[in-house]
Design a protein around this motif. Structure first.
Motif, PDB file in Angstrom:
ATOM      1  N   LEU A 138       0.734  -1.027  -0.070  1.00 26.84           N
ATOM      2  CA  LEU A 138       0.070  -0.056   0.146  1.00 26.84           C
ATOM      3  C   LEU A 138       0.867   1.200  -0.012  1.00 26.84           C
ATOM      4  O   LEU A 138       0.305   2.273   0.074  1.00 26.84           O
ATOM      5  CB  LEU A 138      -0.856  -0.080   1.324  1.00 26.84           C
ATOM      6  CG  LEU A 138      -2.151  -1.086   1.052  1.00 26.84           C
ATOM      7  CD1 LEU A 138      -2.658  -1.207   2.462  1.00 26.84           C
ATOM      8  CD2 LEU A 138      -2.855  -1.127   0.053  1.00 26.84           C
ATOM      9  N   ILE A 139       2.286   1.218   0.194  1.00 27.19           N
ATOM     10  CA  ILE A 139       2.984   2.231  -0.099  1.00 27.19           C
ATOM     11  C   ILE A 139       3.212   2.724  -1.466  1.00 27.19           C
ATOM     12  O   ILE A 139       3.917   1.862  -2.391  1.00 27.19           O
ATOM     13  CB  ILE A 139       4.520   2.009   0.614  1.00 27.19           C
ATOM     14  CG1 ILE A 139       4.257   1.754   2.147  1.00 27.19           C
ATOM     15  CG2 ILE A 139       5.351   3.141   0.533  1.00 27.19           C
ATOM     16  CD1 ILE A 139       3.878   2.833   2.998  1.00 27.19           C
ATOM     17  N   GLU A 144       4.285   8.258  -7.867  1.00 28.05           N
ATOM     18  CA  GLU A 144       2.689   8.308  -7.281  1.00 28.05           C
ATOM     19  C   GLU A 144       2.878   9.428  -6.278  1.00 28.05           C
ATOM     20  O   GLU A 144       1.987  10.415  -5.913  1.00 28.05           O
ATOM     21  CB  GLU A 144       2.325   7.109  -6.958  1.00 28.05           C
ATOM     22  CG  GLU A 144       1.675   6.210  -7.871  1.00 28.05           C
ATOM     23  CD  GLU A 144       1.408   4.907  -7.533  1.00 28.05           C
ATOM     24  OE1 GLU A 144       0.529   4.203  -7.884  1.00 28.05           O
ATOM     25  OE2 GLU A 144       2.067   4.396  -6.471  1.00 28.05           O
ATOM     26  N   GLN A 145       3.828   9.306  -5.338  1.00 25.64           N
ATOM     27  CA  GLN A 145       3.961  10.463  -4.182  1.00 25.64           C
ATOM     28  C   GLN A 145       4.192  11.684  -4.790  1.00 25.64           C
ATOM     29  O   GLN A 145       3.858  12.583  -4.181  1.00 25.64           O
ATOM     30  CB  GLN A 145       5.222   9.821  -3.212  1.00 25.64           C
ATOM     31  CG  GLN A 145       4.885   8.597  -2.612  1.00 25.64           C
ATOM     32  CD  GLN A 145       5.762   8.200  -1.393  1.00 25.64           C
ATOM     33  OE1 GLN A 145       6.072   8.938  -0.707  1.00 25.64           O
ATOM     34  NE2 GLN A 145       6.120   6.901  -1.328  1.00 25.64           N
ATOM     35  N   LEU A 146       5.192  11.727  -5.633  1.00 23.69           N
ATOM     36  CA  LEU A 146       5.344  13.280  -6.188  1.00 23.69           C
ATOM     37  C   LEU A 146       4.302  13.646  -7.020  1.00 23.69           C
ATOM     38  O   LEU A 146       4.002  14.933  -6.694  1.00 23.69           O
ATOM     39  CB  LEU A 146       6.603  13.088  -7.155  1.00 23.69           C
ATOM     40  CG  LEU A 146       7.903  12.698  -6.769  1.00 23.69           C
ATOM     41  CD1 LEU A 146       8.963  12.187  -7.734  1.00 23.69           C
ATOM     42  CD2 LEU A 146       8.513  14.020  -6.186  1.00 23.69           C
ATOM     43  N   LYS A 147       3.623  12.942  -7.651  1.00 29.09           N
ATOM     44  CA  LYS A 147       2.160  13.255  -8.278  1.00 29.09           C
ATOM     45  C   LYS A 147       1.222  13.918  -6.975  1.00 29.09           C
ATOM     46  O   LYS A 147       0.839  15.054  -7.227  1.00 29.09           O
ATOM     47  CB  LYS A 147       1.700  12.306  -9.028  1.00 29.09           C
ATOM     48  CG  LYS A 147       0.478  12.607  -9.522  1.00 29.09           C
ATOM     49  CD  LYS A 147      -0.586  11.596 -10.276  1.00 29.09           C
ATOM     50  CE  LYS A 147      -1.933  12.011 -11.023  1.00 29.09           C
ATOM     51  NZ  LYS A 147      -2.305  10.894 -11.596  1.00 29.09           N
ATOM     52  N   ALA A 148       1.184  13.277  -6.024  1.00 31.83           N
ATOM     53  CA  ALA A 148       0.521  14.104  -4.802  1.00 31.83           C
ATOM     54  C   ALA A 148       1.028  15.166  -4.286  1.00 31.83           C
ATOM     55  O   ALA A 148       0.184  15.964  -3.962  1.00 31.83           O
ATOM     56  CB  ALA A 148       0.472  12.892  -3.661  1.00 31.83           C
ATOM     57  N   THR A 171       0.263  12.108   0.807  1.00 37.72           N
ATOM     58  CA  THR A 171       0.708  11.050  -0.145  1.00 37.72           C
ATOM     59  C   THR A 171      -0.164   9.613   0.144  1.00 37.72           C
ATOM     60  O   THR A 171      -0.311   9.080  -0.799  1.00 37.72           O
ATOM     61  CB  THR A 171       2.185  10.744   0.075  1.00 37.72           C
ATOM     62  OG1 THR A 171       2.274  10.604   1.565  1.00 37.72           O
ATOM     63  CG2 THR A 171       3.159  11.955  -0.253  1.00 37.72           C
ATOM     64  N   HIS A 172      -0.734   9.637   1.311  1.00 38.00           N
ATOM     65  CA  HIS A 172      -1.260   8.197   1.602  1.00 38.00           C
ATOM     66  C   HIS A 172      -2.651   8.339   2.079  1.00 38.00           C
ATOM     67  O   HIS A 172      -2.748   7.763   3.261  1.00 38.00           O
ATOM     68  CB  HIS A 172      -0.171   7.298   2.390  1.00 38.00           C
ATOM     69  CG  HIS A 172       1.152   6.750   1.473  1.00 38.00           C
ATOM     70  ND1 HIS A 172       1.977   7.876   1.313  1.00 38.00           N
ATOM     71  CD2 HIS A 172       1.320   5.680   1.100  1.00 38.00           C
ATOM     72  CE1 HIS A 172       2.896   7.026   0.768  1.00 38.00           C
ATOM     73  NE2 HIS A 172       2.644   5.799   0.328  1.00 38.00           N
TER      74      HIS A 172
END
Length: 241
Positions: A22-23, A28-32, A172-173
């Motif tokens: 789930l990390i 994807e984190q940069l997009k967020a 991010t999550h």
């Protein structure tokens, strides 16, 4: 019904949880982060984003300690010593969460990010870098039987969550907040913050984050008391952070 009884009714340990899958990936984190930066006008530069090329992997042995992956964080402001302002970094993420969740956030009256005599990075906590940094994460499931003060005495290269908790859950999550609602992970006590609920620099609480029915809540708990519904997330900074 007392708040503690209400929270106990929300959470059960009936289902095992494995969080590594789930990390999110670095992309994807940069997009967020780009989305949050654009919406909030934080002025994180394109050059800063471009420098984030590789997400460090988990260090050897950390999986056995409950670490599930690596996340990207950002240190805002300046604490006067060349490091970021850890309280500001948490506040900005919480403000974003308030906007993103369309007001579906509850905040305890005793947490005031704008008053330095009410909340601070705990003494002895590692200062947070300015700009982007990464850390390996343990989301708290392995530390539900300790008090925050007991954990703090055991910390070495590992430390508690501070602004990382707010950034992780609101930027991010965000799906981890849903896992709290679904009772698949414990709520979170942020051990690297101190809270003085009545001000005057009388610090004896730590922030607690929980989620139910899509309402993300921010409360407090005494550092010398164990709260069975709350785990204590920890992190280990990656090399270069």
């Amino acid at each position: 019904m007392s708040p503690l009884v209400w929270l106990r009714n929300l959470y059960s340990k009936s289902q095992p949880f494995k969080g590594g899958e789930l990390i999110l990936t670095l992309a994807e984190q940069l997009k967020a982060w780009r989305k949050a930066n654009r919406k909030m006008g934080w002025n994180i530069t394109q050059d800063e984003f471009d420098k984030q090329e590789i997400m460090p992997s988990l260090a050897d042995g950390t999986v056995n300690q409950g670490f599930i992956g690596t996340a990207l964080f950002y240190g805002f402001g300046d604490d006067g010593s060349g490091h970021s302002d850890a309280v500001l970094s948490g506040k900005l993420a919480w403000d974003y969460g308030l906007r993103r969740r369309n007001g579906k956030i509850w905040q305890c009256e005793y947490v005031d990010f704008d008053k330095s005599e009410d909340i601070r990075l705990r003494p002895g906590a590692p200062p947070r870098p300015r700009g982007f940094y990464s850390a390996s994460l343990q989301p708290g499931k392995n530390l539900v039987n300790l008090t925050v003060s007991q954990l703090r005495k055991r910390l070495g290269t590992v430390t508690g969550w501070g602004p990382e908790g707010f950034q992780f859950l609101t930027i991010t999550h965000t799906h981890f907040a849903d896992l709290m609602t679904e009772r698949k992970i414990p709520f979170m006590a942020l051990a690297d913050y101190d809270v003085a609920p009545y001000g005057f620099n009388d610090f004896y609480d730590a922030p607690q984050i929980f989620c139910s029915n899509n309402i993300l809540g921010l409360g407090i708990g005494n550092v010398d008391r164990n709260y069975p519904l709350f785990g204590i997330p920890t992190l280990q900074f990656c090399n270069g952070s």
